[in-house]
Design a protein around this motif. Structure first.
Motif, mmCIF file in Angstrom:
data_model
loop_
_atom_site.group_PDB
_atom_site.id
_atom_site.type_symbol
_atom_site.label_atom_id
_atom_site.label_comp_id
_atom_site.label_asym_id
_atom_site.label_seq_id
_atom_site.Cartn_x
_atom_site.Cartn_y
_atom_site.Cartn_z
ATOM 1 N N ASP A 1 0.820 -1.203 0.000
ATOM 2 C CA ASP A 1 0.000 0.000 0.000
ATOM 3 C C ASP A 1 0.855 1.255 0.000
ATOM 4 O O ASP A 1 0.355 2.360 0.011
ATOM 5 C CB ASP A 1 -0.906 0.022 1.237
ATOM 6 N N GLY A 2 2.146 1.101 -0.002
ATOM 7 C CA GLY A 2 3.045 2.244 0.038
ATOM 8 C C GLY A 2 4.332 1.850 0.727
ATOM 9 O O GLY A 2 4.577 0.679 0.991
ATOM 10 N N GLU A 3 5.175 2.819 1.002
ATOM 11 C CA GLU A 3 6.446 2.545 1.633
ATOM 12 C C GLU A 3 6.266 2.071 3.062
ATOM 13 O O GLU A 3 5.325 2.448 3.747
ATOM 14 C CB GLU A 3 7.314 3.803 1.613
ATOM 15 N N ASP A 4 7.185 1.234 3.529
ATOM 16 C CA ASP A 4 7.099 0.796 4.907
ATOM 17 C C ASP A 4 7.569 1.912 5.832
ATOM 18 O O ASP A 4 8.090 2.928 5.404
ATOM 19 C CB ASP A 4 7.872 -0.508 5.119
ATOM 20 N N ASP A 5 7.388 1.672 7.108
ATOM 21 C CA ASP A 5 7.675 2.702 8.100
ATOM 22 C C ASP A 5 9.139 3.126 8.068
ATOM 23 O O ASP A 5 9.462 4.306 8.225
ATOM 24 C CB ASP A 5 7.312 2.187 9.491
ATOM 25 N N ALA A 6 10.042 2.174 7.872
ATOM 26 C CA ALA A 6 11.469 2.496 7.871
ATOM 27 C C ALA A 6 11.820 3.463 6.749
ATOM 28 O O ALA A 6 12.567 4.428 6.959
ATOM 29 C CB ALA A 6 12.289 1.212 7.749
ATOM 30 N N MET A 7 11.294 3.223 5.552
ATOM 31 C CA MET A 7 11.602 4.109 4.431
ATOM 32 C C MET A 7 11.036 5.510 4.666
ATOM 33 O O MET A 7 11.691 6.522 4.376
ATOM 34 C CB MET A 7 11.046 3.520 3.132
ATOM 35 N N VAL A 8 9.824 5.576 5.197
ATOM 36 C CA VAL A 8 9.208 6.878 5.479
ATOM 37 C C VAL A 8 10.031 7.637 6.512
ATOM 38 O O VAL A 8 10.316 8.835 6.348
ATOM 39 C CB VAL A 8 7.760 6.702 5.983
ATOM 40 N N ARG A 9 10.447 6.955 7.567
ATOM 41 C CA ARG A 9 11.245 7.599 8.608
ATOM 42 C C ARG A 9 12.598 8.056 8.055
ATOM 43 O O ARG A 9 13.089 9.132 8.416
ATOM 44 C CB ARG A 9 11.452 6.638 9.772
ATOM 45 N N LEU A 10 13.189 7.241 7.211
ATOM 46 C CA LEU A 10 14.485 7.606 6.633
ATOM 47 C C LEU A 10 14.372 8.879 5.806
ATOM 48 O O LEU A 10 15.211 9.781 5.905
ATOM 49 C CB LEU A 10 15.021 6.464 5.770
ATOM 50 N N GLN A 11 13.342 8.951 4.987
ATOM 51 C CA GLN A 11 13.180 10.135 4.141
ATOM 52 C C GLN A 11 12.965 11.385 4.981
ATOM 53 O O GLN A 11 13.539 12.446 4.701
ATOM 54 C CB GLN A 11 12.010 9.932 3.167
ATOM 55 N N LYS A 12 12.166 11.275 6.038
ATOM 56 C CA LYS A 12 11.937 12.427 6.909
ATOM 57 C C LYS A 12 13.216 12.806 7.648
ATOM 58 O O LYS A 12 13.511 13.990 7.843
ATOM 59 C CB LYS A 12 10.818 12.123 7.900
ATOM 60 N N LEU A 13 13.983 11.798 8.063
ATOM 61 C CA LEU A 13 15.249 12.070 8.743
ATOM 62 C C LEU A 13 16.191 12.844 7.826
ATOM 63 O O LEU A 13 16.825 13.826 8.246
ATOM 64 C CB LEU A 13 15.908 10.753 9.162
ATOM 65 N N MET A 14 16.285 12.433 6.571
ATOM 66 C CA MET A 14 17.179 13.112 5.637
ATOM 67 C C MET A 14 16.719 14.541 5.366
ATOM 68 O O MET A 14 17.538 15.437 5.145
ATOM 69 C CB MET A 14 17.270 12.325 4.326
ATOM 70 N N GLU A 15 15.414 14.768 5.415
ATOM 71 C CA GLU A 15 14.903 16.135 5.244
ATOM 72 C C GLU A 15 15.372 17.028 6.391
ATOM 73 O O GLU A 15 15.759 18.180 6.175
ATOM 74 C CB GLU A 15 13.370 16.109 5.168
ATOM 75 N N HIS A 16 15.342 16.485 7.612
ATOM 76 C CA HIS A 16 15.821 17.256 8.769
ATOM 77 C C HIS A 16 17.324 17.523 8.656
ATOM 78 O O HIS A 16 17.789 18.642 8.913
ATOM 79 C CB HIS A 16 15.526 16.503 10.067
ATOM 80 N N LEU A 17 18.078 16.503 8.291
ATOM 81 C CA LEU A 17 19.536 16.649 8.217
ATOM 82 C C LEU A 17 19.950 17.626 7.112
ATOM 83 O O LEU A 17 20.972 18.307 7.235
ATOM 84 C CB LEU A 17 20.191 15.282 7.980
ATOM 85 N N ARG A 18 19.168 17.682 6.056
ATOM 86 C CA ARG A 18 19.461 18.642 4.986
ATOM 87 C C ARG A 18 19.075 20.050 5.405
ATOM 88 O O ARG A 18 19.761 21.028 5.065
ATOM 89 C CB ARG A 18 18.696 18.257 3.717
#
Length: 372
Positions: free
Chosen positions: A291-308
């Motif tokens: 149904d979409g990305e798993d929780d780990a992928m979603v968290r990773l993308q959000k983490l990278m947004e913060h780090l950027r």
């Protein structure tokens, strides 16, 4: 000597194929990429696997093309076949794999997909240089063949050989970069990006620290009766000199600067911990649940947004300090701290949602940041 008809066909092909490359480049933009949301996730090929296979084949084709150009006789028909195999075959599949949008069902985050497309663009650029070279060589050969009696092909000149090797090298380098990206996968990419952002952050912090140490000792000691020439010189210094200096009376903004530098160095430490404990441990098998990305992928993308976002905010923070705008500096500094805390909160637990060594360390880090 090359047949005139074959030479003309080769010239026509190398003049028109760049239009195809332009179309490929356009299809790689997010606004025009295709969507295949109706396809089952299980049926979707891994974009990195597709890119690796196509890039490996492209490098092989480029090597063969280079040998055809370097080894007499100059054979337009063979070159036409090889260019066709690459432009409408290998590159077509490579671009299709990178450009297709499957929603979030192929396991690639937006950061990964954007980097993949950037690598494919570099490959297309390299192939475009090869086509331009083949066109130049074909046009030179057409000119020579029209003036020289038929005889054994002497092969390319030394200058042409160097051109061929240089153009081939450009494609090889682009291919090697893309292959390395595919092999490293998402973990290699996020680690590389986080290290780059940490470096930018620490450079900015060091510049702020040095700026804060350069206090204007002469702000109240302006010489009286300065002549016009001195005034003009001072005006030029305002225009072309460094950013505004802190004055001896700017105690509040100096205190804010010192506090900012201290806390931002702690944020630099956070990057190191996140790289080691979270980014390098990201599960390579993180995919989708259908149904979409798993929780780990979603968290990773959000983490990278913060780090950027953190180094970007620090850049704004530096501008506020240089303008001696205490209120803006304070607001931007708080934004930097909140981004860092949000990054910590997002991955306080491991990718399997369990407590670990980083969980305890991160709480101590947040407490230390608050009291620093």
């Amino acid at each position: 000597m090359a047949k005139p008809n074959d030479l003309r066909a080769l010239i026509d092909l190398t003049k028109t194929t760049p239009n195809l490359l332009t179309h490929y480049l356009s299809s790689l933009s997010s606004s025009t990429s295709t969507t295949a949301s109706s396809t089952s996730p299980a049926d979707l090929p891994n974009p990195l696997d597709v890119a690796k296979a196509c890039t490996t084949l492209l490098k092989s084709h480029t090597t063969t093309l280079s040998l055809l150009l370097l080894t007499p006789p100059f054979t337009p028909s063979a070159l036409i076949t090889k260019i066709g195999d690459v432009s409408s075959g290998v590159l077509s599949n490579l671009v299709a794999g990178a450009a297709a949008e499957h929603g979030t069902k192929d396991g690639l985050g937006s950061l990964m997909r954007n980097e993949l497309r950037a690598g494919v663009r570099r490959v297309l650029g390299g192939w475009g240089e090869v086509l331009a070279l083949v066109l130049r060589l074909a046009e030179r050969r057409q000119s020579i063949d029209g003036k020289t009696p038929a005889k054994k092909d002497p092969g390319p000149t030394e200058s042409e050989r160097q051109e061929i090797l240089a153009a081939t090298g450009v494609v090889w380098n682009a291919c090697d970069g893309l292959l390395k990206f595919c092999d490293n996968g998402i973990v290699g990419l996020v680690v590389k990006k986080a290290e780059e952002w940490r470096s930018v952050l620490l450079d900015a912090v060091e510049e702020l620290k040095e700026w804060g140490e350069d206090v204007d000792e002469d702000e109240d000691d302006e010489a009286e009766g300065s002549d016009l020439e001195d005034d003009e010189f001072r005006h030029d210094d305002d225009i072309f000199g460094a950013a505004n200096k802190l004055g001896k009376g700017d105690k509040e903004i100096k205190a804010l600067l010192d506090r900012s530098v201290k806390k931002l160095k702690m944020v630099g430490m956070l990057y190191q911990a996140l790289i080691k404990r979270r980014l390098k441990t990201f599960p390579a098998t993180a995919k989708t649940d259908g149904d979409g990305e798993d929780d780990a992928m979603v968290r990773l993308q959000k983490l990278m947004e913060h780090l950027r976002a953190i180094p970007e905010n620090v850049d704004d923070l530096a501008s506020a300090f240089y303008d001696l705008d205490e209120e803006e500096a304070k607001k931007t500094f708080e934004k930097c701290c909140e981004e860092a805390k949000s990054a910590v909160a997002l991955v306080r637990q491991s990718w399997t949602s369990s407590d670990d060594e980083f969980t305890a360390w991160s709480q101590k880090w947040v407490d230390a940041l608050d009291v620093a």
